[in-house]
Design a protein around this motif. Structure first.
Motif, mmCIF file in Angstrom:
data_model
loop_
_atom_site.group_PDB
_atom_site.id
_atom_site.type_symbol
_atom_site.label_atom_id
_atom_site.label_comp_id
_atom_site.label_asym_id
_atom_site.label_seq_id
_atom_site.Cartn_x
_atom_site.Cartn_y
_atom_site.Cartn_z
ATOM 1 N N ASP A 25 0.815 -1.221 0.000
ATOM 2 C CA ASP A 25 0.000 0.000 0.000
ATOM 3 C C ASP A 25 0.848 1.270 0.000
ATOM 4 O O ASP A 25 0.343 2.348 -0.287
ATOM 5 C CB ASP A 25 -0.919 0.047 1.226
ATOM 6 C CG ASP A 25 -2.061 -0.957 1.148
ATOM 7 O OD1 ASP A 25 -2.160 -1.687 0.146
ATOM 8 O OD2 ASP A 25 -2.865 -0.999 2.103
ATOM 9 N N CYS A 42 0.356 -4.908 9.429
ATOM 10 C CA CYS A 42 -0.641 -3.851 9.271
ATOM 11 C C CYS A 42 -0.118 -2.803 8.288
ATOM 12 O O CYS A 42 1.046 -2.426 8.371
ATOM 13 C CB CYS A 42 -0.900 -3.212 10.642
ATOM 14 S SG CYS A 42 -2.031 -1.834 10.631
ATOM 15 N N ASN A 63 -2.754 2.470 7.118
ATOM 16 C CA ASN A 63 -3.349 3.367 6.126
ATOM 17 C C ASN A 63 -4.210 4.435 6.795
ATOM 18 O O ASN A 63 -4.949 4.127 7.733
ATOM 19 C CB ASN A 63 -4.234 2.584 5.153
ATOM 20 C CG ASN A 63 -3.454 1.732 4.201
ATOM 21 O OD1 ASN A 63 -2.315 2.055 3.862
ATOM 22 N ND2 ASN A 63 -4.036 0.633 3.755
ATOM 23 N N GLY A 73 -7.384 6.430 7.610
ATOM 24 C CA GLY A 73 -8.749 5.934 7.617
ATOM 25 C C GLY A 73 -8.908 4.639 8.394
ATOM 26 O O GLY A 73 -10.023 4.233 8.721
ATOM 27 N N GLN A 74 -7.812 3.999 8.712
ATOM 28 C CA GLN A 74 -7.824 2.742 9.452
ATOM 29 C C GLN A 74 -7.942 3.021 10.950
ATOM 30 O O GLN A 74 -7.450 4.028 11.449
ATOM 31 C CB GLN A 74 -6.519 1.995 9.157
ATOM 32 C CG GLN A 74 -6.445 0.604 9.689
ATOM 33 C CD GLN A 74 -5.173 -0.112 9.209
ATOM 34 O OE1 GLN A 74 -4.275 0.495 8.640
ATOM 35 N NE2 GLN A 74 -5.120 -1.397 9.450
ATOM 36 N N VAL A 75 -8.608 2.121 11.682
ATOM 37 C CA VAL A 75 -8.657 2.200 13.136
ATOM 38 C C VAL A 75 -7.946 0.987 13.715
ATOM 39 O O VAL A 75 -8.019 -0.112 13.180
ATOM 40 C CB VAL A 75 -10.101 2.294 13.682
ATOM 41 C CG1 VAL A 75 -10.707 3.639 13.408
ATOM 42 C CG2 VAL A 75 -10.977 1.185 13.148
ATOM 43 N N LEU A 76 -7.228 1.217 14.797
ATOM 44 C CA LEU A 76 -6.490 0.156 15.488
ATOM 45 C C LEU A 76 -6.857 0.213 16.957
ATOM 46 O O LEU A 76 -7.021 1.300 17.514
ATOM 47 C CB LEU A 76 -4.985 0.361 15.311
ATOM 48 C CG LEU A 76 -4.483 0.487 13.873
ATOM 49 C CD1 LEU A 76 -3.035 0.925 13.843
ATOM 50 C CD2 LEU A 76 -4.668 -0.827 13.131
ATOM 51 N N SER A 86 -7.910 3.015 21.507
ATOM 52 C CA SER A 86 -7.875 2.860 20.053
ATOM 53 C C SER A 86 -7.323 4.136 19.429
ATOM 54 O O SER A 86 -7.254 5.174 20.087
ATOM 55 C CB SER A 86 -9.284 2.601 19.512
ATOM 56 O OG SER A 86 -9.849 1.451 20.100
ATOM 57 N N VAL A 143 -7.426 6.308 15.453
ATOM 58 C CA VAL A 143 -7.823 6.403 14.055
ATOM 59 C C VAL A 143 -6.657 7.084 13.338
ATOM 60 O O VAL A 143 -6.067 8.035 13.858
ATOM 61 C CB VAL A 143 -9.153 7.181 13.873
ATOM 62 C CG1 VAL A 143 -9.072 8.600 14.397
ATOM 63 C CG2 VAL A 143 -9.603 7.156 12.412
ATOM 64 N N ARG A 162 -14.232 3.382 17.635
ATOM 65 C CA ARG A 162 -13.605 2.421 16.713
ATOM 66 C C ARG A 162 -14.688 1.552 16.074
ATOM 67 O O ARG A 162 -14.699 1.334 14.859
ATOM 68 C CB ARG A 162 -12.590 1.562 17.467
ATOM 69 C CG ARG A 162 -11.899 0.529 16.587
ATOM 70 C CD ARG A 162 -11.021 -0.411 17.401
ATOM 71 N NE ARG A 162 -11.860 -1.264 18.222
ATOM 72 C CZ ARG A 162 -11.613 -1.572 19.502
ATOM 73 N NH1 ARG A 162 -10.561 -1.101 20.116
ATOM 74 N NH2 ARG A 162 -12.423 -2.353 20.159
ATOM 75 N N HIS A 167 -15.888 1.087 12.064
ATOM 76 C CA HIS A 167 -16.067 -0.205 11.386
ATOM 77 C C HIS A 167 -17.459 -0.313 10.765
ATOM 78 O O HIS A 167 -17.613 -0.876 9.680
ATOM 79 C CB HIS A 167 -15.846 -1.368 12.356
ATOM 80 C CG HIS A 167 -14.416 -1.616 12.688
ATOM 81 N ND1 HIS A 167 -13.454 -1.934 11.750
ATOM 82 C CD2 HIS A 167 -13.759 -1.583 13.875
ATOM 83 C CE1 HIS A 167 -12.288 -2.090 12.340
ATOM 84 N NE2 HIS A 167 -12.435 -1.877 13.630
ATOM 85 N N TYR A 216 -14.908 5.606 8.003
ATOM 86 C CA TYR A 216 -14.018 6.660 8.500
ATOM 87 C C TYR A 216 -14.606 8.052 8.296
ATOM 88 O O TYR A 216 -14.606 8.885 9.199
ATOM 89 C CB TYR A 216 -12.658 6.545 7.799
ATOM 90 C CG TYR A 216 -11.788 7.758 7.934
ATOM 91 C CD1 TYR A 216 -11.054 7.968 9.092
ATOM 92 C CD2 TYR A 216 -11.721 8.707 6.913
ATOM 93 C CE1 TYR A 216 -10.253 9.098 9.224
ATOM 94 C CE2 TYR A 216 -10.930 9.828 7.042
ATOM 95 C CZ TYR A 216 -10.198 10.024 8.198
ATOM 96 O OH TYR A 216 -9.421 11.137 8.339
#
Length: 194
Positions: free
Chosen positions: A68, A102, A105, A107-110, A124, A126, A167, A171, A175
């Motif tokens: 990516d 991972c 990116n 827009g991703q949430v962890l 979490s 974003v 978070r 999902h 985002y």
């Protein structure tokens, strides 16, 4: 150290961050999940971008690669309104746990099971553009005189602390729906917005 992880590379990165922030950092190594992937470092700046804030950058994510990543390597940055350097170390702990598995990116949430910092409810993050403005958008660790073959470009991705309910909202609703809500991106003590 891995082949790309040299003292010169780290020093160049830190010098660029020092110029960007106008401050002197506190540097802390974080134990990586896989040692052979190279080190992970938290570079923390107290009172940055102004008093009452802390900003932290990672070093070590850019030692890996991901399909990516079109522009070069990536590192994470966080800025929160707090005096606790623990917040500045959160992205490095995330990188240490998820590097290589991972893409990080925007827009991703962890998320994590427990709060990232004791006394706060957020567990979490974003990912989005960084709070600290970076001109021209990428950092070149190859140096000023590096030709195209020796460029070592780093994209800084911002990490913003959020609650687990937020978070889950990302999902479910995406985002853009979450980012468009009104919430203080720099307050790690705020209440959830969803």
């Amino acid at each position: 150290m891995t082949g790309r992880d040299t003292f010169d590379r780290f020093d160049r990165y830190r010098e660029l961050l020092d110029l960007l922030t106008g401050a002197t950092p506190v540097i802390c190594d974080v134990e990586p999940r896989v040692r052979t992937d190279g080190r992970v470092v938290a570079i923390s700046y107290a009172g940055t971008p102004k008093p009452g804030y802390v900003t932290g950058f990672t070093y070590g994510l850019s030692l890996s690669t991901h399909p990516d990543w079109r522009l070069g390597g990536r590192e994470l940055a966080i800025t929160v309104r707090s005096d606790s350097l623990e917040w500045a170390r959160v992205p490095a702990r995330i990188v240490a746990a998820l590097r290589g598995v991972c893409p990080f990116n925007p827009g991703q949430v962890l998320g994590y099971m427990e709060p990232y910092v004791e006394g706060y409810g957020m567990n979490s993050v974003v990912l989005a553009g960084p709070a600290v403005e970076i001109e021209p958008g990428l950092l070149n660790l190859g140096g000023i005189e590096a030709d195209a073959k020796r460029c070592d470009l780093i994209e800084i991705v911002g990490a913003y602390p959020i609650h687990s309910s937020e978070r889950d909202f990302v999902h479910t609703h995406g985002y853009d729906a979450f980012w468009g809500l009104e919430w203080d991106r720099f307050d790690p003590a705020r209440q959830p917005v969803v």
